[in-house]
Design a protein around this motif. Sequence first.
Motif, PDB file in Angstrom:
ATOM      1  N   ALA A  45       0.833  -1.208   0.000  1.00  0.00           N
ATOM      2  CA  ALA A  45       0.000   0.000   0.000  1.00  0.00           C
ATOM      3  C   ALA A  45       0.866   1.254   0.000  1.00  0.00           C
ATOM      4  CB  ALA A  45      -0.927  -0.005   1.217  1.00  0.00           C
ATOM      5  N   MET A  46       1.927   1.251   0.787  1.00  0.00           N
ATOM      6  CA  MET A  46       2.812   2.414   0.833  1.00  0.00           C
ATOM      7  C   MET A  46       3.556   2.596  -0.483  1.00  0.00           C
ATOM      8  SD  MET A  46       4.463   2.410   4.662  1.00  0.00           S
ATOM      9  CE  MET A  46       3.467   2.532   6.141  1.00  0.00           C
ATOM     10  N   GLN A  47       4.071   1.525  -1.040  1.00  0.00           N
ATOM     11  CA  GLN A  47       4.828   1.618  -2.291  1.00  0.00           C
ATOM     12  C   GLN A  47       3.964   2.176  -3.415  1.00  0.00           C
ATOM     13  OE1 GLN A  47       6.190  -2.416  -2.596  1.00  0.00           O
ATOM     14  NE2 GLN A  47       8.071  -2.039  -1.438  1.00  0.00           N
ATOM     15  N   GLU A  48       2.721   1.731  -3.469  1.00  0.00           N
ATOM     16  CA  GLU A  48       1.805   2.236  -4.497  1.00  0.00           C
ATOM     17  C   GLU A  48       1.570   3.731  -4.326  1.00  0.00           C
ATOM     18  OE1 GLU A  48      -2.906   1.802  -5.822  1.00  0.00           O
ATOM     19  OE2 GLU A  48      -1.961   0.187  -4.668  1.00  0.00           O
ATOM     20  N   ALA A  49       1.362   4.161  -3.076  1.00  0.00           N
ATOM     21  CA  ALA A  49       1.095   5.579  -2.821  1.00  0.00           C
ATOM     22  C   ALA A  49       2.328   6.436  -3.075  1.00  0.00           C
ATOM     23  CB  ALA A  49       0.609   5.755  -1.385  1.00  0.00           C
ATOM     24  N   PHE A  50       3.487   5.972  -2.633  1.00  0.00           N
ATOM     25  CA  PHE A  50       4.704   6.773  -2.747  1.00  0.00           C
ATOM     26  C   PHE A  50       5.183   6.909  -4.190  1.00  0.00           C
ATOM     27  CE2 PHE A  50       6.144   5.349   1.795  1.00  0.00           C
ATOM     28  CZ  PHE A  50       5.054   6.021   2.333  1.00  0.00           C
ATOM     29  N   SER A  51       4.841   5.935  -5.016  1.00  0.00           N
ATOM     30  CA  SER A  51       5.351   5.931  -6.392  1.00  0.00           C
ATOM     31  C   SER A  51       4.484   6.716  -7.361  1.00  0.00           C
ATOM     32  CB  SER A  51       5.490   4.488  -6.897  1.00  0.00           C
ATOM     33  OG  SER A  51       4.222   3.851  -6.937  1.00  0.00           O
ATOM     34  N   SER A  52       3.343   7.183  -6.911  1.00  0.00           N
ATOM     35  CA  SER A  52       2.437   7.892  -7.815  1.00  0.00           C
ATOM     36  C   SER A  52       2.257   9.330  -7.358  1.00  0.00           C
ATOM     37  CB  SER A  52       1.071   7.197  -7.859  1.00  0.00           C
ATOM     38  OG  SER A  52       0.477   7.181  -6.579  1.00  0.00           O
ATOM     39  N   HIS A  53       2.128  10.230  -8.330  1.00  0.00           N
ATOM     40  CA  HIS A  53       1.829  11.623  -7.986  1.00  0.00           C
ATOM     41  C   HIS A  53       0.334  11.733  -7.718  1.00  0.00           C
ATOM     42  CE1 HIS A  53       2.259  16.024  -8.002  1.00  0.00           C
ATOM     43  NE2 HIS A  53       1.036  15.996  -8.487  1.00  0.00           N
ATOM     44  N   GLY A  54       0.016  12.365  -6.638  1.00  0.00           N
ATOM     45  CA  GLY A  54      -1.393  12.533  -6.296  1.00  0.00           C
ATOM     46  C   GLY A  54      -1.587  12.326  -4.804  1.00  0.00           C
ATOM     47  N   VAL A  55      -2.841  12.289  -4.394  1.00  0.00           N
ATOM     48  CA  VAL A  55      -3.201  12.167  -2.989  1.00  0.00           C
ATOM     49  C   VAL A  55      -3.702  10.764  -2.711  1.00  0.00           C
ATOM     50  CG1 VAL A  55      -4.638  13.082  -1.126  1.00  0.00           C
ATOM     51  CG2 VAL A  55      -3.805  14.615  -2.919  1.00  0.00           C
ATOM     52  N   SER A  56      -3.181  10.149  -1.662  1.00  0.00           N
ATOM     53  CA  SER A  56      -3.619   8.828  -1.233  1.00  0.00           C
ATOM     54  C   SER A  56      -3.887   8.839   0.265  1.00  0.00           C
ATOM     55  CB  SER A  56      -2.561   7.761  -1.543  1.00  0.00           C
ATOM     56  OG  SER A  56      -2.307   7.664  -2.925  1.00  0.00           O
ATOM     57  N   VAL A  57      -4.852   8.033   0.673  1.00  0.00           N
ATOM     58  CA  VAL A  57      -5.141   7.838   2.094  1.00  0.00           C
ATOM     59  C   VAL A  57      -5.048   6.349   2.385  1.00  0.00           C
ATOM     60  CG1 VAL A  57      -6.874   8.019   3.922  1.00  0.00           C
ATOM     61  CG2 VAL A  57      -6.623   9.870   2.252  1.00  0.00           C
ATOM     62  N   ILE A  58      -4.179   5.976   3.333  1.00  0.00           N
ATOM     63  CA  ILE A  58      -4.035   4.575   3.736  1.00  0.00           C
ATOM     64  C   ILE A  58      -4.600   4.436   5.146  1.00  0.00           C
ATOM     65  CG2 ILE A  58      -2.440   2.658   4.053  1.00  0.00           C
ATOM     66  CD1 ILE A  58      -0.473   4.073   2.215  1.00  0.00           C
ATOM     67  N   ASN A  59      -5.668   3.674   5.266  1.00  0.00           N
ATOM     68  CA  ASN A  59      -6.347   3.451   6.539  1.00  0.00           C
ATOM     69  C   ASN A  59      -5.875   2.100   7.083  1.00  0.00           C
ATOM     70  OD1 ASN A  59      -8.182   3.367   8.666  1.00  0.00           O
ATOM     71  ND2 ASN A  59      -9.910   2.743   7.382  1.00  0.00           N
ATOM     72  N   ILE A  60      -5.003   2.141   8.103  1.00  0.00           N
ATOM     73  CA  ILE A  60      -4.401   0.918   8.638  1.00  0.00           C
ATOM     74  C   ILE A  60      -5.060   0.562   9.962  1.00  0.00           C
ATOM     75  CG2 ILE A  60      -2.267  -0.213   9.331  1.00  0.00           C
ATOM     76  CD1 ILE A  60      -0.716   1.763   7.651  1.00  0.00           C
ATOM     77  N   LEU A  61      -5.742  -0.575   9.994  1.00  0.00           N
ATOM     78  CA  LEU A  61      -6.361  -1.050  11.232  1.00  0.00           C
ATOM     79  C   LEU A  61      -5.282  -1.700  12.086  1.00  0.00           C
ATOM     80  CD1 LEU A  61      -9.728  -2.555   9.911  1.00  0.00           C
ATOM     81  CD2 LEU A  61      -9.110  -0.176  10.403  1.00  0.00           C
ATOM     82  N   MET A  62      -4.979  -1.108  13.217  1.00  0.00           N
ATOM     83  CA  MET A  62      -3.841  -1.556  14.017  1.00  0.00           C
ATOM     84  C   MET A  62      -4.242  -1.763  15.476  1.00  0.00           C
ATOM     85  SD  MET A  62      -1.607   1.919  14.679  1.00  0.00           S
ATOM     86  CE  MET A  62      -2.157   3.070  15.955  1.00  0.00           C
ATOM     87  N   THR A  63      -3.351  -2.390  16.218  1.00  0.00           N
ATOM     88  CA  THR A  63      -3.538  -2.577  17.648  1.00  0.00           C
ATOM     89  C   THR A  63      -3.052  -1.331  18.377  1.00  0.00           C
ATOM     90  OG1 THR A  63      -3.203  -4.958  17.456  1.00  0.00           O
ATOM     91  CG2 THR A  63      -2.905  -3.979  19.641  1.00  0.00           C
ATOM     92  N   GLY A  64      -3.894  -0.735  19.199  1.00  0.00           N
ATOM     93  CA  GLY A  64      -3.493   0.447  19.942  1.00  0.00           C
ATOM     94  C   GLY A  64      -2.513   0.101  21.048  1.00  0.00           C
ATOM     95  N   MET A  65      -1.477   0.902  21.173  1.00  0.00           N
ATOM     96  CA  MET A  65      -0.453   0.659  22.182  1.00  0.00           C
ATOM     97  C   MET A  65       0.028   1.983  22.767  1.00  0.00           C
ATOM     98  SD  MET A  65       1.789  -2.204  20.087  1.00  0.00           S
ATOM     99  CE  MET A  65       2.664  -2.790  21.531  1.00  0.00           C
ATOM    100  N   ALA A  66       0.435   1.937  24.037  1.00  0.00           N
ATOM    101  CA  ALA A  66       0.992   3.139  24.667  1.00  0.00           C
ATOM    102  C   ALA A  66       2.270   3.544  23.953  1.00  0.00           C
ATOM    103  CB  ALA A  66       1.277   2.869  26.140  1.00  0.00           C
ATOM    104  N   ALA A  67       2.526   4.842  23.887  1.00  0.00           N
ATOM    105  CA  ALA A  67       3.721   5.348  23.221  1.00  0.00           C
ATOM    106  C   ALA A  67       4.971   4.754  23.861  1.00  0.00           C
ATOM    107  CB  ALA A  67       3.764   6.866  23.302  1.00  0.00           C
ATOM    108  N   PRO A  68       6.001   4.478  23.048  1.00  0.00           N
ATOM    109  CA  PRO A  68       7.220   3.886  23.594  1.00  0.00           C
ATOM    110  C   PRO A  68       8.013   4.907  24.399  1.00  0.00           C
ATOM    111  CG  PRO A  68       7.544   4.453  21.288  1.00  0.00           C
ATOM    112  CD  PRO A  68       6.094   4.732  21.596  1.00  0.00           C
ATOM    113  N   SER A  69       8.637   4.466  25.470  1.00  0.00           N
ATOM    114  CA  SER A  69       9.497   5.355  26.258  1.00  0.00           C
ATOM    115  C   SER A  69      10.471   4.509  27.052  1.00  0.00           C
ATOM    116  CB  SER A  69       8.662   6.231  27.199  1.00  0.00           C
ATOM    117  OG  SER A  69       7.998   5.435  28.158  1.00  0.00           O
ATOM    118  N   PHE A  70      11.560   5.137  27.456  1.00  0.00           N
ATOM    119  CA  PHE A  70      12.557   4.439  28.266  1.00  0.00           C
ATOM    120  C   PHE A  70      12.102   4.418  29.717  1.00  0.00           C
ATOM    121  CE2 PHE A  70      15.257   5.778  24.668  1.00  0.00           C
ATOM    122  CZ  PHE A  70      15.785   4.550  24.324  1.00  0.00           C
TER     123      PHE A  70
END
Length: 541
Positions: A516-541
């Motif tokens: 999905a990213m390669q297709e969007a990055f290789s073409s001129h124009g506007v793309s929206v990629i909706n990625i269904l992901m697992t929510g996680m707390a922000a990483p920190s040390f």
Amino acid sequence: MHVADQIIDTILEAGTDTVFSLSGNQIMKIYDAAFDKDIRIIHTRHEAGAVFMADGYARSSHRTGVALCTAGPGFTNALGPLFSLKLSESPIVLITGDSPVADDARGGFQELDQTAISAELVKETWRLTNSTNIGSVIREAIILARSGRHGPVHLAIPEDVLTEPAQPFLFSFDDMTDRIGYSIAATDLTAITRALDSFDKPLIVTGATIAPNRCHDMIKPLSETHHIPVISLTSPRGLRDPMQGKLQDVLKSADGIILMDKDPDFSLGFGSPEIMPASRLVVCAAQSETVSLCNQVFHGNMIWGCSADPMQTMKALSQASLRRRSSAWKKSVETLLAKRPDAVTIKDKSAQITQITPARIMQGFANCIDPNKPPLVVCDGGEFGQWVQAGLPDPKVMAARTYTNGISGGIGGALPQAIGIAIANPDQHVVAFMGDGSAGFNLPEIETARRANLSITFIIGNDYRWGAEVEIQKNRYGEDRVHSCDLDAETRYDLIAEGFGVNGKLVTAPDQIESAMQEAFSSHGVSVINILMTGMAAPSF
């Protein structure tokens, strides 16, 4: 020539070729003045979008951004971003129409005391009630936005003033720049260079005006020629800035620190000696109030303080004759800042192969970009935004190509900011990352991006929730008290994108991310990629 014509001519003279605007009654004379001029008006879907676009344009182009909105509700709609832009030190001028001067105190259409409302949100705010010197005032506003500590300036211009005959300019841009700018005094520059030469482990800490995505050419000589590390603190996470790795270890290791127009605020632990134990500090700031505050905070450890334009001071330092020093300290700082928590760097295990995590999204991003010509990146706030910033490849390179939501912690600006950045940099692809909560603020501006024929990919990390607030509920009140901060996967941002006439892609499995990213990055124009992901707390040390 009328005042409206003079406004357009002055904007062009300043080097700004685009105005971001939502039309309205009181500003149509300015639209008419732009008709036969070499200036572009990007018509937005909301006034806040116009202001955020001007912000992206300004921060990525070394030019002043200009937003143009109408009076009354147009003005109040434009206010939302200004707090964030002031703290991000963004050099924009917001021009708003206003009710006619002839109707003052008579209940005129959309009559409102705009300057009283905007005063706390901008560097300066003026209502221009006649044509005398108006051209010079507009020039001054444009220069003021980019002088000293950068920031927004507001001009309210009544409708009847726009039709008055324009008066001749009293000053040239060069004359006004000399009058408003203020170079560092020779004695102050000598004091700072001597301090740097006396430090074994020097560190320059800056605010947003000297961020690497704005001042890379000034920072590079100090870092590469003089081996002096320069760190810009612009994150709402403060000392837990996801792009700064082991920042706290760096601050504790430095034996001398130059604060370059950086307040000792929360992002520096309020200057606590536990956070900044360096016994010698030098402060140079655009505002004398910052110097005075630092003198109070650091007590006897502040060995020099002065007021000067921060960008001019950094330029002078980059050209100064400093003692030769080993690169060992600088390299150790770079190593510490490049460190990331294991959750960011360790590849997902095979047992989790069906799970899309934020780290996996960023690993896919790293695999899809050209390291020799990476895109310009915009990161919104929230938990996903922190994962994105922590997961960017080659942090040293990407620091000069990445724009974040800034120290205010405001969210929702990445989408229109990306539009402003793309317009200012038409030869580069822009990638904007945002969570599903942030995406909703300015979603209709996707259509603005399409109409402007831009090259942008919007990546939405969709975990069906307001992630930062969910983590607050968990940590402060308990896992069993999480409520009312949920969204859902039924909102199809990819289909909404298609409704706006752009390419939309739904990603539901890890093996779909890179294609999905390669297709969007290789073409001129506007793309929206909706990625269904697992929510996680922000990483920190």
